[in-house]
Write a protein that holds these residues in place. Structure first.
Motif, PDB file in Angstrom:
ATOM      1  N   TYR A   4       0.852  -1.186   0.000  1.00 29.85           N
ATOM      2  CA  TYR A   4       0.000   0.000   0.000  1.00 29.85           C
ATOM      3  C   TYR A   4       0.883   1.228   0.000  1.00 29.85           C
ATOM      4  O   TYR A   4       1.963   1.233   0.595  1.00 29.85           O
ATOM      5  CB  TYR A   4      -0.886   0.034   1.252  1.00 29.85           C
ATOM      6  N   TRP A   7      -0.359   8.682   0.840  1.00 32.38           N
ATOM      7  CA  TRP A   7      -0.037  10.087   0.576  1.00 32.38           C
ATOM      8  C   TRP A   7      -0.767  10.917   1.610  1.00 32.38           C
ATOM      9  O   TRP A   7      -1.964  10.733   1.809  1.00 32.38           O
ATOM     10  CB  TRP A   7      -0.512  10.524  -0.815  1.00 32.38           C
ATOM     11  N   GLU A  59      -5.778  -2.670   3.954  1.00 26.98           N
ATOM     12  CA  GLU A  59      -5.807  -1.206   3.995  1.00 26.98           C
ATOM     13  C   GLU A  59      -6.165  -0.734   5.394  1.00 26.98           C
ATOM     14  O   GLU A  59      -5.617   0.256   5.885  1.00 26.98           O
ATOM     15  CB  GLU A  59      -6.818  -0.673   2.983  1.00 26.98           C
ATOM     16  N   ARG A  63      -4.313   2.050   7.772  1.00 24.84           N
ATOM     17  CA  ARG A  63      -5.031   3.189   8.362  1.00 24.84           C
ATOM     18  C   ARG A  63      -4.879   3.210   9.877  1.00 24.84           C
ATOM     19  O   ARG A  63      -4.714   4.275  10.480  1.00 24.84           O
ATOM     20  CB  ARG A  63      -6.499   3.158   7.957  1.00 24.84           C
ATOM     21  N   GLU A  81      -4.470   9.585   2.283  1.00 24.92           N
ATOM     22  CA  GLU A  81      -5.172   8.611   1.458  1.00 24.92           C
ATOM     23  C   GLU A  81      -4.286   7.381   1.344  1.00 24.92           C
ATOM     24  O   GLU A  81      -3.055   7.498   1.299  1.00 24.92           O
ATOM     25  CB  GLU A  81      -5.469   9.184   0.079  1.00 24.92           C
ATOM     26  N   VAL A  82      -4.905   6.216   1.300  1.00 24.29           N
ATOM     27  CA  VAL A  82      -4.188   4.947   1.161  1.00 24.29           C
ATOM     28  C   VAL A  82      -4.665   4.270  -0.120  1.00 24.29           C
ATOM     29  O   VAL A  82      -5.862   4.231  -0.395  1.00 24.29           O
ATOM     30  CB  VAL A  82      -4.446   4.032   2.376  1.00 24.29           C
ATOM     31  N   TYR A  83      -3.703   3.734  -0.869  1.00 24.50           N
ATOM     32  CA  TYR A  83      -4.011   3.039  -2.116  1.00 24.50           C
ATOM     33  C   TYR A  83      -3.323   1.686  -2.127  1.00 24.50           C
ATOM     34  O   TYR A  83      -2.131   1.587  -1.789  1.00 24.50           O
ATOM     35  CB  TYR A  83      -3.488   3.830  -3.323  1.00 24.50           C
ATOM     36  N   ALA A  84      -4.034   0.640  -2.536  1.00 25.32           N
ATOM     37  CA  ALA A  84      -3.401  -0.642  -2.800  1.00 25.32           C
ATOM     38  C   ALA A  84      -2.464  -0.434  -3.981  1.00 25.32           C
ATOM     39  O   ALA A  84      -2.800   0.263  -4.946  1.00 25.32           O
ATOM     40  CB  ALA A  84      -4.443  -1.700  -3.106  1.00 25.32           C
ATOM     41  N   TRP A  85      -1.279  -1.018  -3.901  1.00 22.50           N
ATOM     42  CA  TRP A  85      -0.246  -0.760  -4.912  1.00 22.50           C
ATOM     43  C   TRP A  85       0.182  -2.059  -5.559  1.00 22.50           C
ATOM     44  O   TRP A  85       0.517  -3.030  -4.867  1.00 22.50           O
ATOM     45  CB  TRP A  85       0.937  -0.077  -4.232  1.00 22.50           C
ATOM     46  N   ASN A  86       0.214  -2.072  -6.860  1.00 20.29           N
ATOM     47  CA  ASN A  86       0.676  -3.206  -7.633  1.00 20.29           C
ATOM     48  C   ASN A  86       2.107  -2.901  -8.079  1.00 20.29           C
ATOM     49  O   ASN A  86       2.311  -2.273  -9.127  1.00 20.29           O
ATOM     50  CB  ASN A  86      -0.245  -3.448  -8.837  1.00 20.29           C
TER      51      ASN A  86
END
Length: 89
Positions: A4, A7, A59, A63, A81-86
């Motif tokens: 993850y 930002w 996620e 958090r 903000e949290v994003y799953a990352w590939n």
């Protein structure tokens, strides 16, 4: 475990505002790094944004880490903000 990215934004006058919480913040980050959940974290050069990479179960776990940090609890981080990352490379 999934990766993850986080930002976030800092408050105004962050360098002065963070001083009372910095040692506790860094200690917590080191514990996260030692446990393998935190890959990297740091501010942009202009100290307006924070970027982090986590390896976590979910996620929600990321958090929880962010929201338990002294910077979040004391308004040094003002949003995130949290994003799953590939990760490809």
């Amino acid at each position: 475990m999934a990766k993850y990215v986080m930002w976030g934004t800092y408050c105004e006058n962050v360098l002065e505002q963070r001083a009372p919480y910095r040692a506790e913040h860094l200690q917590g980050l080191q514990q996260q790094k030692d446990s393998g959940v935190l890959v990297a974290l740091g501010p942009t050069f202009d100290n307006t944004k924070v970027f982090g990479i986590y390896e976590a179960e979910s996620e929600a776990a990321v958090r929880q880490l962010v929201e338990s940090d002294p910077y979040w609890k004391n308004g040094i981080w003002t949003g995130y903000e949290v994003y799953a990352w590939n990760q490809v490379f």
